[in-house]
Motif scaffolding. Structure first.
Motif, short mmCIF file in Angstrom:
data_model
loop_
_atom_site.label_atom_id
_atom_site.label_comp_id
_atom_site.label_asym_id
_atom_site.label_seq_id
_atom_site.Cartn_x
_atom_site.Cartn_y
_atom_site.Cartn_z
N GLN A 171 1.21 -0.68 -0.18
CA GLN A 171 0.00 0.36 0.05
C GLN A 171 1.37 1.39 0.01
O GLN A 171 0.32 2.24 -0.92
CB GLN A 171 -0.71 -0.12 1.30
N ALA A 172 1.72 1.27 0.60
CA ALA A 172 2.84 2.59 0.95
C ALA A 172 3.98 2.31 -0.66
O ALA A 172 3.50 3.79 -0.63
CB ALA A 172 3.69 2.56 1.67
N GLY A 173 4.25 1.71 -0.56
CA GLY A 173 4.57 2.21 -2.53
C GLY A 173 3.70 1.60 -2.90
O GLY A 173 4.47 2.03 -4.70
N GLY A 174 2.30 1.62 -3.41
CA GLY A 174 1.71 1.53 -4.06
C GLY A 174 2.19 0.86 -4.96
O GLY A 174 2.30 0.39 -7.03
N GLU A 175 2.66 -0.42 -5.01
CA GLU A 175 3.23 -1.63 -5.95
C GLU A 175 2.25 -2.62 -6.31
O GLU A 175 1.37 -4.16 -6.25
CB GLU A 175 4.14 -2.29 -4.85
N TYR A 176 1.73 -2.06 -8.08
CA TYR A 176 0.46 -2.69 -8.03
C TYR A 176 0.98 -2.62 -9.68
O TYR A 176 1.26 -1.17 -10.36
CB TYR A 176 -0.71 -2.28 -8.12
N GLY A 177 0.89 -3.69 -10.81
CA GLY A 177 1.86 -3.49 -12.11
C GLY A 177 1.22 -1.83 -12.76
O GLY A 177 0.03 -1.93 -12.43
N ALA A 178 1.93 -1.63 -13.51
CA ALA A 178 1.85 -0.03 -14.02
C ALA A 178 1.38 -0.95 -15.71
O ALA A 178 0.39 -0.05 -16.34
CB ALA A 178 2.56 0.60 -14.48
N ALA A 179 1.73 -2.34 -16.37
CA ALA A 179 1.58 -2.89 -17.54
C ALA A 179 0.23 -3.08 -16.96
O ALA A 179 -0.51 -4.03 -18.00
CB ALA A 179 2.35 -3.44 -18.28
N THR A 180 0.02 -4.42 -15.92
CA THR A 180 -1.29 -5.33 -16.38
C THR A 180 -2.12 -5.32 -14.88
O THR A 180 -3.37 -5.21 -14.38
CB THR A 180 -0.30 -6.31 -15.68
N GLY A 181 -1.95 -4.30 -13.89
CA GLY A 181 -2.32 -3.94 -12.59
C GLY A 181 -2.47 -4.79 -11.07
O GLY A 181 -2.62 -4.64 -10.27
N ARG A 182 -2.00 -6.13 -11.70
CA ARG A 182 -1.11 -7.33 -10.95
C ARG A 182 -0.57 -6.23 -9.29
O ARG A 182 0.14 -5.70 -9.58
CB ARG A 182 -0.60 -8.16 -11.09
N PRO A 183 -1.21 -6.65 -8.18
CA PRO A 183 -0.74 -6.76 -7.05
C PRO A 183 1.05 -7.29 -6.77
O PRO A 183 1.12 -7.86 -7.56
CB PRO A 183 -1.15 -7.40 -6.46
N ARG A 184 1.78 -6.31 -7.10
CA ARG A 184 3.81 -6.61 -6.96
C ARG A 184 3.55 -7.45 -5.43
O ARG A 184 2.94 -6.71 -4.44
CB ARG A 184 4.76 -5.59 -6.82
N ARG A 185 4.49 -8.63 -6.04
CA ARG A 185 4.81 -8.82 -4.43
C ARG A 185 5.91 -8.23 -3.57
O ARG A 185 7.00 -7.49 -4.38
CB ARG A 185 5.51 -10.50 -4.48
N VAL A 186 6.37 -8.28 -2.35
CA VAL A 186 7.44 -6.87 -2.04
C VAL A 186 7.77 -8.07 -0.65
O VAL A 186 7.82 -8.80 -0.13
CB VAL A 186 6.11 -5.75 -1.05
N GLY A 187 9.10 -7.20 -0.11
CA GLY A 187 9.75 -7.52 0.78
C GLY A 187 11.00 -6.37 0.73
O GLY A 187 10.46 -5.46 -0.17
N GLY A 188 11.62 -7.04 2.04
CA GLY A 188 12.67 -5.47 2.46
C GLY A 188 13.79 -5.41 0.76
O GLY A 188 13.83 -6.01 0.88
N PHE A 189 14.56 -4.54 1.27
CA PHE A 189 15.74 -4.64 0.75
C PHE A 189 16.05 -5.66 1.05
O PHE A 189 16.59 -6.18 1.71
CB PHE A 189 16.47 -3.53 1.28
N ASP A 190 17.15 -6.56 -0.48
CA ASP A 190 17.02 -7.69 -0.70
C ASP A 190 19.25 -7.62 -0.45
O ASP A 190 19.06 -7.26 -1.83
CB ASP A 190 17.18 -8.60 -1.89
N ILE A 191 19.90 -7.80 0.22
CA ILE A 191 21.62 -7.30 -0.09
C ILE A 191 22.00 -8.63 -1.01
O ILE A 191 22.69 -8.18 -2.02
CB ILE A 191 22.59 -6.98 1.32
N PRO A 192 21.32 -9.57 -1.14
CA PRO A 192 22.14 -10.78 -1.75
C PRO A 192 21.98 -10.72 -3.13
O PRO A 192 23.10 -10.04 -4.45
CB PRO A 192 22.23 -12.39 -1.34
N ALA A 193 20.29 -10.55 -3.28
CA ALA A 193 19.98 -9.69 -3.90
C ALA A 193 20.42 -8.59 -5.11
O ALA A 193 20.50 -8.27 -6.86
CB ALA A 193 18.58 -9.68 -4.52
N SER A 194 20.65 -7.50 -4.42
CA SER A 194 20.66 -6.10 -5.29
C SER A 194 22.67 -6.22 -5.54
O SER A 194 22.85 -5.79 -6.23
CB SER A 194 20.43 -5.15 -3.93
#
Ligand code: GDP
Ligand code: MG
Length: 423
Positions: free
Chosen positions: A292-315
C-alpha cells in the motif's frame, strides 16, 4: 556521452522517472530491449504518464527517441499509446521518434500463444504479462518473425505470410485446438496499426552512427532489471530479452559503441511481479502495508506486486551484473511509516548462510536472513539535500551503499520529477 539506465532488481525500480529526470542532459533516448510488458510511470509538470513501448524521453519535445532493433513491438499497442499521449498534448512526429527497421513485430498470434500457454499451464504458469513477449522472441530466434522494416514492403509480406501462418497453425490450430489464423486478418491488422508508422521506420544504426560523429549524447533506457535478464536472471522466471547494460549498444543498434556510464536504479525495498523465487518476500499484514505504502501494483497489468525488504544478496549481484558506476536509490519515502525497517542481509541455503546470490535449486530453497534497522517515522518527501534527511534515513542509505558496494548518487523521495536528492 553514452549512458545506460538499468534496473538492479526485479524491475519497477523507477527507471522511467529517472530517465525522465536525467534525459534533459541527452540528445537521444533509446529503448533497447523488451516490448509492451514494460510499464514506466512518469510524473512531471506535463502530467502523469505510463509508457509501455515509447522511450521515456518522449515527454521532452527536444529529445529524439529511438526504439532499437532489440525491441519487440506490438504495433496495435504502440498505435494506442501514441494516441493516448497525443491526446495529453505530447507531440509525436518522425522528428521525435525513430523506429528501427530491424525491431521485431509482436503479432496478434504471439499474444494469443502467450495466453493459450499460460492457461494450459494452470497453476504451473510463469506469471507472464500475456503480451506475447516470449513467443515473439522465440520466433525472432527461429528466424520466422516479421520486422518493422517489412512494413515498408507489404507486397512481400503478403507473399510470405501464408507459409508463415501454415507453420504457426501447427501450434495454434493443431496443437492448442484454437481457431486457425487467417492471412487476410493479419494483413488487415498490419495495415491498420503498422502502416501509420511507415514514416517513423528507418535505419537507426545509420542514424546513431551519424549522431555519434556529431558528438550527440545518448541515454539507453532498459526495461525490467537484472533478475529478469534472460541469461543472468532467475531463469525461467525471466523475461525473454537481455535487460543488462552490456546489451544496450547491441539492442540499440550501435554495437561498436562502448558505454561511458551505467546508472543502476535500485529500490529502497523489493518488489517482484510474477512467479518464481523471491527470497526476501514478506507476507500477510507486513506485506500489505508495504504494498500500500509503495503503491505496488503493476503499471502494465495492474497486478499486485509481491514485496519484501531490501535484498542485499540480490542487489549486490544486480550491481555487479550491470557494472553500475553509480546507483539511484528510489522510493526511500515509502519506508517512512516503519518503526523498524526489514533488510534481508543474507540467504540461508541448506542451513548455511551465504551472502552471494545463488541460482537454480539453491535459490529455490533459499531462506531470507532478516535484520531490522531503526526507522525515522517522519515525512521525508520534502527533503532535497542529504543533510535534510533524518539521521536514521541517512544511516539506511549509507548502510545500503556499503552493502552493495556501489556509490549512491541519487536518492528519490517522491514520484514527481523534482522529488530527489543528489549526493
Ligand atoms: P520502472 O518500470 O522501473 O520505470 O518503474 P515503475 O514506473 O513501474 O514503478 C515505479 C513506481 O514508483 C511508479 O509508480 C512511480 O511513479 C513511483 N515512484 C518512482 N520514484 C518514486 C519515489 O521516489 N517515491 C515514490 N513514493 N514513488 C516513486
Ligand atoms: Mg515498471
Amino acid at each position: 556521452m553514452f549512458t545506460a539506465i538499468v534496473g538492479i532488481n526485479w524491475g519497477d525500480e523507477g527507471k522511467g522517472r529517472m530517465v525522465d529526470l536525467l534525459s534533459s542532459d541527452y540528445d537521444i533516448v533509446c529503448r533497447y530491449q523488451g516490448g509492451n510488458n514494460a510499464g514506466h510511470t512518469v510524473i512531471n509538470p506535463r502530467g502523469k504518464f505510463i509508457l509501455n513501448l515509447l522511450p521515456s524521453g518522449i515527454l521532452r519535445d527536444e529529445t529524439v527517441n529511438v526504439m532499437g532493433p532489440g525491441m519487440v513491438i506490438d504495433v496495435e499497442h504502440l498505435f494506442h499509446e501514441v494516441e493516448r499521449l497525443r491526446q495529453a498534448g505530447i507531440e509525436i512526429t518522425p522528428k521525435h521518434l525513430k523506429i528501427s527497421d530491424r525491431a521485431t513485430i509482436c503479432m496478434p498470434y504471439h499474444k494469443l500463444l502467450d495466453i493459450l500457454e499460460e492457461d494450459r499451464l494452470g497453476d504451473a504458469k510463469f506469471g507472464s504479462t500475456r503480451r506475447g513477449i516470449a513467443p515473439v522472441y522465440a520466433d525472432k530466434y527461429m528466424k520466422k518473425a516479421l520486422r518493422m522494416g517489412d512494413l515498408l514492403h507489404m507486397d512481400d509480406v503478403a507473399k510470405r505470410l501464408p507459409a508463415l501462418l501454415e507453420w504457426k497453425n501447427l501450434t495454434v490450430e493443431k496443437g492448442y485446438g484454437h481457431q486457425a489464423l487467417v492471412a487476410e486478418t493479419i494483413m488487415e491488422w498490419l495495415t491498420t496499426y503498422g502502416l501509420p508508422f511507415k514514416e517513423y521506420i528507418c535505419d537507426t544504426t545509420a542514424f546513431f552512427a551519424q549522431a555519434a560523429e556529431e558528438g550527440k549524447s545518448v541515454l539507453f533506457e532498459a526495461q525490467l532489471g537484472v533478475l529478469r535478464d534472460i541469461d543472468f536472471g532467475i531463469y525461467p522466471y525471466t523475461s525473454s530479452s537481455s535487460t543488462i547494460a552490456a546489451y544496450a549498444p547491441i539492442g540499440a543498434g550501435i554495437p561498436s559503441k562502448k558505454l561511458d556510464q551505467t546508472i543502476g536504479i535500485m529500490k529502497a525495498y523489493s518488489s517482484c511481479v510474477g512467479e518464481g523465487p523471491f527470497t526476501c518476500e514478506l507476507f500477510g499484514e507486513e506485506a500489505e502495508a508495504l504494498r500500500q505504502a509503495g503503491g505496488e501494483y503493476g503499471a502494465a497489468t495492474g497486478r499486485p506486486r509481491r514485496v519484501g525488504g531490501f535484498d542485499i544478496p540480490a542487489s549486490r549481484y544486480g550491481v555487479l551484473m550491470q557494472g553500475a558506476d553509480i546507483v539511484a536509490l528510489t522510493k526511500l519515502d515509502v519506508l517512512s511509516y516503519l518503526p523498524k525497517i526489514p533488510v534481508c542481509v543474507a540467504y540461508e541455503v541448506n542451513g548455511e548462510r551465504t551472502e552471494s546470490f545463488p541460482t537454480g535449486v539453491a535459490l529455490a530453497c533459499a531462506k531470507p536472513v532478516y535484520e531490522y534497522m531503526d526507522g525515522w517515522m517522519q515525512d521525508i518527501s520534502g527533503c532535497r539535500r542529504f543533510e535534510d534527511l533524518p539521521e536514521n534515513a541517512q544511516k539506511y542509505v549509507r548502510y545500503i551503499e556499503k552493502a552493495t558496494k556501489c556509490k549512491i548518487a541519487y536518492v528519490s523521495v517522491g514520484a514527481e520529477r523534482d522529488a530527489y536528492i543528489t549526493m
